[in-house]
Design a protein around this motif. Sequence first.
Motif, PDB file in Angstrom:
ATOM      1  N   SER A  32     -36.920 -16.586   7.606  1.00  0.00           N
ATOM      2  CA  SER A  32     -37.946 -17.445   8.176  1.00  0.00           C
ATOM      3  C   SER A  32     -37.384 -18.717   8.815  1.00  0.00           C
ATOM      4  N   ALA A  33     -36.099 -18.989   8.661  1.00  0.00           N
ATOM      5  CA  ALA A  33     -35.527 -20.228   9.189  1.00  0.00           C
ATOM      6  C   ALA A  33     -35.192 -20.057  10.673  1.00  0.00           C
ATOM      7  N   TYR A  34     -35.868 -20.803  11.517  1.00  0.00           N
ATOM      8  CA  TYR A  34     -35.621 -20.723  12.953  1.00  0.00           C
ATOM      9  C   TYR A  34     -34.464 -21.599  13.392  1.00  0.00           C
ATOM     10  N   ALA A  35     -34.247 -22.708  12.723  1.00  0.00           N
ATOM     11  CA  ALA A  35     -33.144 -23.614  13.023  1.00  0.00           C
ATOM     12  C   ALA A  35     -33.119 -24.002  14.497  1.00  0.00           C
ATOM     13  N   THR A  36     -34.232 -24.567  14.963  1.00  0.00           N
ATOM     14  CA  THR A  36     -34.330 -25.020  16.350  1.00  0.00           C
ATOM     15  C   THR A  36     -33.722 -26.407  16.525  1.00  0.00           C
ATOM     16  N   GLY A  37     -33.502 -27.095  15.419  1.00  0.00           N
ATOM     17  CA  GLY A  37     -33.076 -28.479  15.481  1.00  0.00           C
ATOM     18  C   GLY A  37     -34.241 -29.425  15.222  1.00  0.00           C
ATOM     19  N   ASP A  38     -35.412 -28.863  14.960  1.00  0.00           N
ATOM     20  CA  ASP A  38     -36.619 -29.649  14.703  1.00  0.00           C
ATOM     21  C   ASP A  38     -37.366 -28.983  13.545  1.00  0.00           C
ATOM     22  N   ALA A  39     -37.326 -29.599  12.375  1.00  0.00           N
ATOM     23  CA  ALA A  39     -37.906 -28.994  11.169  1.00  0.00           C
ATOM     24  C   ALA A  39     -39.400 -28.738  11.321  1.00  0.00           C
ATOM     25  N   TRP A  40     -40.126 -29.644  11.972  1.00  0.00           N
ATOM     26  CA  TRP A  40     -41.565 -29.444  12.164  1.00  0.00           C
ATOM     27  C   TRP A  40     -41.807 -28.197  13.009  1.00  0.00           C
ATOM     28  N   LEU A  41     -41.065 -28.060  14.079  1.00  0.00           N
ATOM     29  CA  LEU A  41     -41.196 -26.871  14.929  1.00  0.00           C
ATOM     30  C   LEU A  41     -40.883 -25.605  14.142  1.00  0.00           C
ATOM     31  N   ASP A  42     -39.832 -25.631  13.344  1.00  0.00           N
ATOM     32  CA  ASP A  42     -39.447 -24.462  12.552  1.00  0.00           C
ATOM     33  C   ASP A  42     -40.599 -23.997  11.662  1.00  0.00           C
ATOM     34  N   ARG A  43     -41.271 -24.944  11.012  1.00  0.00           N
ATOM     35  CA  ARG A  43     -42.406 -24.579  10.141  1.00  0.00           C
ATOM     36  C   ARG A  43     -43.538 -23.957  10.960  1.00  0.00           C
ATOM     37  N   GLN A  44     -43.800 -24.515  12.126  1.00  0.00           N
ATOM     38  CA  GLN A  44     -44.889 -23.981  12.954  1.00  0.00           C
ATOM     39  C   GLN A  44     -44.542 -22.594  13.482  1.00  0.00           C
ATOM     40  N   LEU A  45     -43.287 -22.364  13.819  1.00  0.00           N
ATOM     41  CA  LEU A  45     -42.885 -21.040  14.305  1.00  0.00           C
ATOM     42  C   LEU A  45     -43.051 -19.992  13.208  1.00  0.00           C
ATOM     43  N   ASP A  46     -42.769 -20.383  11.969  1.00  0.00           N
ATOM     44  CA  ASP A  46     -43.047 -19.486  10.833  1.00  0.00           C
ATOM     45  C   ASP A  46     -44.531 -19.135  10.793  1.00  0.00           C
ATOM     46  N   ASP A  47     -45.375 -20.134  10.994  1.00  0.00           N
ATOM     47  CA  ASP A  47     -46.816 -19.911  10.963  1.00  0.00           C
ATOM     48  C   ASP A  47     -47.268 -19.055  12.149  1.00  0.00           C
ATOM     49  N   ILE A  48     -46.631 -19.224  13.293  1.00  0.00           N
ATOM     50  CA  ILE A  48     -46.963 -18.383  14.453  1.00  0.00           C
ATOM     51  C   ILE A  48     -46.692 -16.922  14.131  1.00  0.00           C
ATOM     52  N   ASP A  49     -45.642 -16.652  13.361  1.00  0.00           N
ATOM     53  CA  ASP A  49     -45.382 -15.266  12.935  1.00  0.00           C
ATOM     54  C   ASP A  49     -46.587 -14.705  12.184  1.00  0.00           C
ATOM     55  N   ALA A  50     -47.118 -15.491  11.265  1.00  0.00           N
ATOM     56  CA  ALA A  50     -48.284 -15.046  10.492  1.00  0.00           C
ATOM     57  C   ALA A  50     -49.491 -14.851  11.405  1.00  0.00           C
ATOM     58  N   TYR A  51     -49.716 -15.780  12.316  1.00  0.00           N
ATOM     59  CA  TYR A  51     -50.845 -15.669  13.249  1.00  0.00           C
ATOM     60  C   TYR A  51     -50.704 -14.415  14.106  1.00  0.00           C
ATOM     61  N   ALA A  52     -49.530 -14.164  14.627  1.00  0.00           N
ATOM     62  CA  ALA A  52     -49.316 -13.007  15.512  1.00  0.00           C
ATOM     63  C   ALA A  52     -49.464 -11.685  14.770  1.00  0.00           C
ATOM     64  N   ARG A  53     -49.111 -11.666  13.489  1.00  0.00           N
ATOM     65  CA  ARG A  53     -49.328 -10.435  12.706  1.00  0.00           C
ATOM     66  C   ARG A  53     -50.816 -10.150  12.562  1.00  0.00           C
ATOM     67  N   ARG A  54     -51.599 -11.208  12.382  1.00  0.00           N
ATOM     68  CA  ARG A  54     -53.039 -11.030  12.165  1.00  0.00           C
ATOM     69  C   ARG A  54     -53.802 -10.864  13.474  1.00  0.00           C
ATOM     70  N   TYR A  55     -53.383 -11.574  14.522  1.00  0.00           N
ATOM     71  CA  TYR A  55     -54.068 -11.539  15.817  1.00  0.00           C
ATOM     72  C   TYR A  55     -53.076 -11.255  16.943  1.00  0.00           C
ATOM     73  N   PRO A  56     -52.495 -10.068  16.963  1.00  0.00           N
ATOM     74  CA  PRO A  56     -51.454  -9.790  17.965  1.00  0.00           C
ATOM     75  C   PRO A  56     -51.944  -9.908  19.414  1.00  0.00           C
ATOM     76  N   ALA A  57     -53.140  -9.478  19.696  1.00  0.00           N
ATOM     77  CA  ALA A  57     -53.654  -9.544  21.067  1.00  0.00           C
ATOM     78  C   ALA A  57     -53.830 -10.992  21.511  1.00  0.00           C
ATOM     79  N   SER A  58     -54.362 -11.838  20.643  1.00  0.00           N
ATOM     80  CA  SER A  58     -54.537 -13.253  20.980  1.00  0.00           C
ATOM     81  C   SER A  58     -53.198 -13.937  21.200  1.00  0.00           C
ATOM     82  N   PHE A  59     -52.233 -13.595  20.366  1.00  0.00           N
ATOM     83  CA  PHE A  59     -50.907 -14.176  20.536  1.00  0.00           C
ATOM     84  C   PHE A  59     -50.319 -13.781  21.892  1.00  0.00           C
ATOM     85  N   LEU A  60     -50.394 -12.500  22.212  1.00  0.00           N
ATOM     86  CA  LEU A  60     -49.844 -12.032  23.486  1.00  0.00           C
ATOM     87  C   LEU A  60     -50.592 -12.637  24.673  1.00  0.00           C
TER      88      LEU A  60
END
Length: 183
Positions: A32-60
């Motif tokens: 789950s560690a994105y290591a973008t250089g921005d810890a806040w962004l990394d946490r949100q990208l983890d959450d985007i994974d969860a969102y995309a699993r639940r709503y793949p069409a909306s994410f796309l």
Amino acid sequence: MRAAAFVLLLAGGLAAPTVMAQAAATRTEPASAYATGDAWLDRQLDDIDAYARRYPASFLDEVARYLDVRRGYAEAVLKASGWRAGDLYFACAWAQATRQPCRVLVRERSNAPGCTWQAVLAAQGEPDNLAYRQVRHALVDSYDRWDRPIVLDARLHEQLGDAAQRLERARAAHAPAGSDKTP
């Protein structure tokens, strides 16, 4: 016989911490560690994974509409080994912020499996703080469109305000010209 068993047991017990330490040292970052250089962004990208699993069409739809990538291409990237929704979002948002095609970042990351995003960005040159800011703002905009709760850090809150303030600005931006009333 007992002495030999004791020696083996003792040797195994002493070796176990060393083996465990070596295993811990060679262990890569958690998936789950994105290591973008921005810890806040990394946490949100983890959450985007969860969102995309639940709503793949909306994410796309979001990636295609707001991050300027063809939907078919986005689907293909997500099917590739090692790509998560957060990776795709970050690649396309960073590409947009730095005025380059998303494919360039996807290719660079794909050619460097196991590299962190920070390393991929460093290979392009010194990452620009303005690009980080634009990616963070794009992410907040996406969450607002998804009507998904997001906790802003102090800097983002200062720049963008709270959810009610962002909604009011969005409504004002879409109000008919000459309209004095707010909905």
